[in-house]
Design an enzyme around this catalytic site. Structure first.
Site, short mmCIF file in Angstrom:
data_model
loop_
_atom_site.label_atom_id
_atom_site.label_comp_id
_atom_site.label_asym_id
_atom_site.label_seq_id
_atom_site.Cartn_x
_atom_site.Cartn_y
_atom_site.Cartn_z
N SER A 1 -3.38 -2.42 -5.66
CA SER A 1 -3.00 -2.53 -4.24
C SER A 1 -4.18 -2.11 -3.37
CB SER A 1 -1.77 -1.65 -3.98
OG SER A 1 -1.24 -1.92 -2.70
N ASN A 2 -3.93 -1.77 -2.13
CA ASN A 2 -4.98 -1.34 -1.20
C ASN A 2 -4.36 -0.37 -0.20
OD1 ASN A 2 -4.10 -2.90 1.27
ND2 ASN A 2 -4.19 -4.52 -0.26
N PRO A 3 -5.19 0.32 0.59
CA PRO A 3 -4.64 1.39 1.45
C PRO A 3 -4.00 0.91 2.76
CG PRO A 3 -6.97 1.76 0.92
CD PRO A 3 -6.66 0.34 0.58
#
Ligand code: CTP
Length: 221
Positions: A28-30
């Site tokens: 995923s990513n932030p």
């Protein structure tokens, strides 16, 4: 072509995708979804009909917004495909993972078995493929870059057939992730404007104003 008041239905995507490797791990990513949620809230206050497609986030849905949740890029592709036709304007702020694991393991991968590599396959470019059915819809994209910000954002504006792109550079001073202020460029086919340390709610308002101006200029060229 549309005039400002003809933008009535806005479809917005926000937040990250999750691409599961096994039942307990994902890529995923932030992204928090803050900018997409802010745009959705302001658009609803302006009296627009708003559908928000949201990735996993802790944010509370804004009032008077219809919300549907996605996890993976493929989930988002289905949802966006379903509601795109309905919208006058599509704002794609979701941070979509470009890759997903080729296989999702049914059971948790056990440490003792080890893992040498992870095979990835490319996800569809949702915005680019929907742009092929653009007609007179207004399309807004986002570009997050670590280098060559304007060059890459302009390329995305053209390649994805967008009316507007919001470009953010990942820097330590004002990270685009989270609810803080950001440094952003808003670029359309006429030019580019820089916003320094702008609050995300203010940026959301500016983006919606720009969308309405684009409609207006279409009407008057
Ligand atoms: N986007 C999308 N589907 C993808 C990737 C991105 O719809 N698979 C959308 C994003 O919501 C954003 C825009 O395309 O509005 C640009 O996303 P970004 O991640 O900055 O760029 P990419 O097109 O993925 O290109 P690259 O990763 O090479 O920078």
């Amino acid at each position: 072509m549309k005039n400002p008041s003809s933008i009535k239905k806005i479809l917005i995507t926000a937040g990250p995708t999750r691409e599961f490797i096994d039942p307990v791990r994902f890529i995923s990513n932030p992204s928090t979804g803050a900018i997409g949620y802010a745009i959705a809230g302001i658009a609803a206050k302006k009296g627009k009909e708003v559908i928000l497609l949201s990735g996993p986030t802790y944010l509370k849905p804004p009032p008077n917004v219809k919300i549907f949740y996605f996890e993976s890029a493929l989930d988002l592709e289905k949802l966006a495909g379903k509601y795109f036709k309905w919208a006058d304007c599509f704002i794609s702020s979701a941070a979509v993972s470009d890759f997903r694991p080729r296989l999702k393991e049914k059971e948790k991968i056990k440490k003792k078995n080890g893992i040498n590599s992870l095979l990835l396959v490319e996800n569809p470019d949702i915005l680019k493929s929907l742009a092929a059915k653009k007609k007179d819809k207004i399309l807004v994209g986002f570009a997050l870059e670590t280098e060559n910000l304007l060059k890459n954002a302009l390329l995305k504006l053209r390649e994805k057939n967008l009316d507007l792109i919001v470009a953010n550079k990942l820097s330590s001073a004002h990270s685009p992730f989270g609810t803080a202020r950001v440094n952003a460029y808003i670029i359309d086919r006429r030019g580019c404007k820089k916003y320094d340390a702008v609050n995300k709610v203010k940026l959301a308002r500016i983006i919606l104003d720009r969308v309405e101006q684009i409609c207006y200029s279409f009407k008057h060229v």
